[in-house]
Design a protein around this motif. Structure first.
Motif, PDB file in Angstrom:
ATOM      1  N   LEU A  11      11.427 -64.518  86.590  1.00 57.12           N
ATOM      2  CA  LEU A  11      10.484 -64.468  85.374  1.00 57.12           C
ATOM      3  C   LEU A  11       9.084 -64.838  85.561  1.00 57.12           C
ATOM      4  O   LEU A  11       7.974 -64.258  85.449  1.00 57.12           O
ATOM      5  N   TYR A  59      16.445 -55.858  87.056  1.00 59.41           N
ATOM      6  CA  TYR A  59      16.119 -55.366  85.806  1.00 59.41           C
ATOM      7  C   TYR A  59      14.920 -55.800  85.274  1.00 59.41           C
ATOM      8  O   TYR A  59      14.008 -55.153  84.495  1.00 59.41           O
ATOM      9  N   LEU A  60      14.549 -57.227  85.520  1.00 61.48           N
ATOM     10  CA  LEU A  60      13.146 -57.479  85.107  1.00 61.48           C
ATOM     11  C   LEU A  60      12.117 -56.741  85.726  1.00 61.48           C
ATOM     12  O   LEU A  60      10.946 -56.689  85.136  1.00 61.48           O
ATOM     13  N   LEU A  61      11.979 -56.630  87.105  1.00 58.00           N
ATOM     14  CA  LEU A  61      11.011 -56.005  87.640  1.00 58.00           C
ATOM     15  C   LEU A  61      10.789 -54.385  87.038  1.00 58.00           C
ATOM     16  O   LEU A  61       9.656 -54.000  86.620  1.00 58.00           O
ATOM     17  N   LEU A  63      11.509 -53.814  83.941  1.00 60.44           N
ATOM     18  CA  LEU A  63      11.141 -53.890  82.608  1.00 60.44           C
ATOM     19  C   LEU A  63       9.531 -54.197  82.625  1.00 60.44           C
ATOM     20  O   LEU A  63       8.743 -53.696  81.565  1.00 60.44           O
ATOM     21  N   MET A  64       8.945 -55.152  83.565  1.00 62.23           N
ATOM     22  CA  MET A  64       7.638 -55.310  83.671  1.00 62.23           C
ATOM     23  C   MET A  64       6.963 -53.897  84.094  1.00 62.23           C
ATOM     24  O   MET A  64       5.580 -54.092  84.122  1.00 62.23           O
ATOM     25  N   SER A  65       7.768 -52.944  84.787  1.00 64.76           N
ATOM     26  CA  SER A  65       6.849 -51.853  85.173  1.00 64.76           C
ATOM     27  C   SER A  65       6.594 -50.881  84.025  1.00 64.76           C
ATOM     28  O   SER A  65       5.631 -50.125  84.264  1.00 64.76           O
ATOM     29  N   GLY A  66       6.810 -51.349  82.787  1.00 66.40           N
ATOM     30  CA  GLY A  66       6.461 -50.575  81.526  1.00 66.40           C
ATOM     31  C   GLY A  66       7.240 -49.432  81.309  1.00 66.40           C
ATOM     32  O   GLY A  66       7.568 -48.808  80.251  1.00 66.40           O
ATOM     33  N   PRO A  68      10.882 -48.524  82.094  1.00 64.11           N
ATOM     34  CA  PRO A  68      12.165 -48.967  82.915  1.00 64.11           C
ATOM     35  C   PRO A  68      13.315 -47.882  83.206  1.00 64.11           C
ATOM     36  O   PRO A  68      13.693 -47.250  82.219  1.00 64.11           O
ATOM     37  N   GLY A  70      15.550 -47.686  85.896  1.00 62.22           N
ATOM     38  CA  GLY A  70      16.866 -48.418  86.553  1.00 62.22           C
ATOM     39  C   GLY A  70      16.626 -48.275  88.113  1.00 62.22           C
ATOM     40  O   GLY A  70      17.399 -48.771  88.921  1.00 62.22           O
ATOM     41  N   PHE A  72      14.428 -49.704  89.856  1.00 63.71           N
ATOM     42  CA  PHE A  72      14.316 -51.204  90.799  1.00 63.71           C
ATOM     43  C   PHE A  72      15.629 -51.940  90.572  1.00 63.71           C
ATOM     44  O   PHE A  72      15.776 -52.936  91.555  1.00 63.71           O
TER      45      PHE A  72
END
Lengths: 166, 286
Positions: A11, A59-61, A63-66, A68, A70, A72
């Motif tokens: 994170l 999952y974090l990556l 989520l950060m991509s805008g 999500p 699945g 990554f």
């Protein structure tokens, strides 16, 4: 590395990267900090701990991509498993060898990411993503050299044996 | 059966961790999903840190720049005073035209378009995945920002909100390869589509070969996509290709806004229409 520490580091790295990318104005060249982390997990973590950690990092990556999807998350777990397999054939000890290992993982991660993106978005700039891959891999390798001692320190802090006075 | 499960517990768990996201991806494709409580919690934790880091770095950079900019500020000040005078005269003239325009519109019986809110926000970070060109801004549902609303600066359009949570939103940039914007040439009113192409200029698509377009023409939004309000600046035409055959001509559009150096933006559009247009907006992003 323990699961929660891994999540915390991921994170922090992703947050830092998003700010650095904004300041540097990099459009397509990114540093795959999560791949570096997953590569380290592939070398050091147990199967279950590493798989769960890789899942969380992916999952974090995602989520950060805008958006999500699945993708990554899957790629992180897959990279972890392949990295674990490869690590049984190669000896990775120093920061430089780790950088090479992480760069290899990033090449695989980048190619698979481009392939799966192309599967869903035919004209989604896959060519540009591939063209930006060498720079991305080089930046990731440089990041791996810097991050390796940091990861080792975190790992050593957690694996400290309990002594009589602890 | 239980003993088998116990025996193969590890491979089964790892297999599930591998296959669950793959299936989710294959089923949802690139549409993604709406944020769940865990997503919202992670965004709520990470975004303030992003914002603080961005503010810290930008503050340091601007302090150095301000010091350097002090040189030659008098000459610049004089030039700006002159420019200000000219602009005030222009604004006055435009005010007259606007009054006249409103009067004529009333005469013709046009309905006044509700402009909707303009919500200011700061860019706090850039999406670390190169697959989707997006930025995170410091305005979310509690500020009246919803998915589908358009994001602009005084220079032109920036992108479209693709996800809004409590205090933050993610904005897909117009330069993203999945972005499509309905546009027209300001001079000739010819209509087309501006398509994102990753880094560099946008591509002008669906512009009929017979339409009147020239290098340097200003491209504005047409408003027909239901996402961007009409009349916002998109960019200028360059590298026009007038083909001998085929239906369409091609060109590049140099975006009016440098999306790699964004700091403050405005979120525009009615939140209610944006919510209703959730699917339409998604379709336009395709």
């Amino acid at each position: 590395m323990k699961f929660l520490v891994t999540v915390g580091i991921a994170l922090a790295l992703l947050t830092l990267e998003s700010v650095v990318v904004k300041q540097a104005g990099l459009v397509l060249g990114r540093i795959d900090v999560t791949v570096v982390l997953v590569a380290f997990l592939a070398l050091r973590a147990t199967l279950l701990e590493g798989a769960f950690s890789a899942f969380a990092v992916g999952y974090l990556l995602d989520l950060m991509s805008g958006q999500p999807t699945g993708l990554f998350t899957f790629l992180a777990v897959f990279t972890f498993l392949v990295g674990r397999l490869v690590s049984s054939f190669v000896d990775v000890r120093g920061a430089l060898s780790f950088a090479l290992f992480a760069m290899g993982a990033d090449v695989g991660h980048g190619l698979l990411s481009a392939f799966f993106t192309w599967l869903t978005v035919k004209d989604g700039g896959t060519g540009q993503a591939l063209a930006g891959l060498p720079l991305q891999v080089a930046l990731t390798g440089a990041a791996a050299v810097v991050l390796f001692p940091l990861f080792r320190r975190f790992e050593a802090a957690q694996d400290r044996p309990a002594g009589l006075l602890r | 059966m239980l003993s088998l499960l116990k025996r193969y517990r590890r491979p089964l768990i790892v297999g599930a961790l591998l296959l669950y996201p793959l299936l989710a991806f294959l089923l949802s494709g690139r549409k993604g999903r709406d944020p769940n409580p865990i997503d919202r919690a992670v965004i709520a934790v990470s975004s303030p840190v992003q914002q603080a880091l961005t503010a810290g770095i930008e503050g340091s950079v601007s302090a150095v720049r301000h010091y350097l900019d002090l040189r030659g500020v008098r000459q610049e000040n004089d030039a700006l005073r002159l420019e200000n005078l000219q602009l005030r005269a222009t604004v006055q003239a435009l005010g007259e035209s606007r009054t006249e325009n409103e009067r004529l519109r009333k005469l013709l019986g046009y309905a006044e378009a509700a402009p909707g809110p303009e919500i200011p926000a700061r860019v706090v970070g850039v999406n670390p995945v190169a697959k989707l060109l997006s930025v995170r801004i410091s305005g979310g549902e509690k500020d009246g920002v919803f998915r589908g609303m358009s994001v602009v600066t005084p220079d032109g359009i920036v992108g479209q909100v693709i996800r809004a949570t409590g205090g933050y939103s993610d904005v897909a940039l117009v330069t993203d390869p999945q972005s499509r914007v309905a546009v027209r040439v300001q001079r000739s009113r010819a209509r087309g589509t501006a398509a994102g192409a990753g880094s560099g200029p946008l591509k002008l698509e669906n512009m009929l070969r017979t339409e009147d377009v020239e290098d340097g023409d200003l491209i504005i939004t047409s408003g027909t996509d239901g996402i961007y309000p009409p009349g916002l600046v998109v960019g200028r035409v360059t590298n026009l290709e007038k083909k001998q055959h085929g239906m369409f001509q091609g060109a590049d559009i140099v975006p009016a806004v440098d999306t790699s150096k964004l700091e403050e933006v405005l979120v525009v559009g009615s939140p209610y229409s944006a919510m209703a247009q959730g699917n339409a907006a998604e379709g336009a992003a395709k």
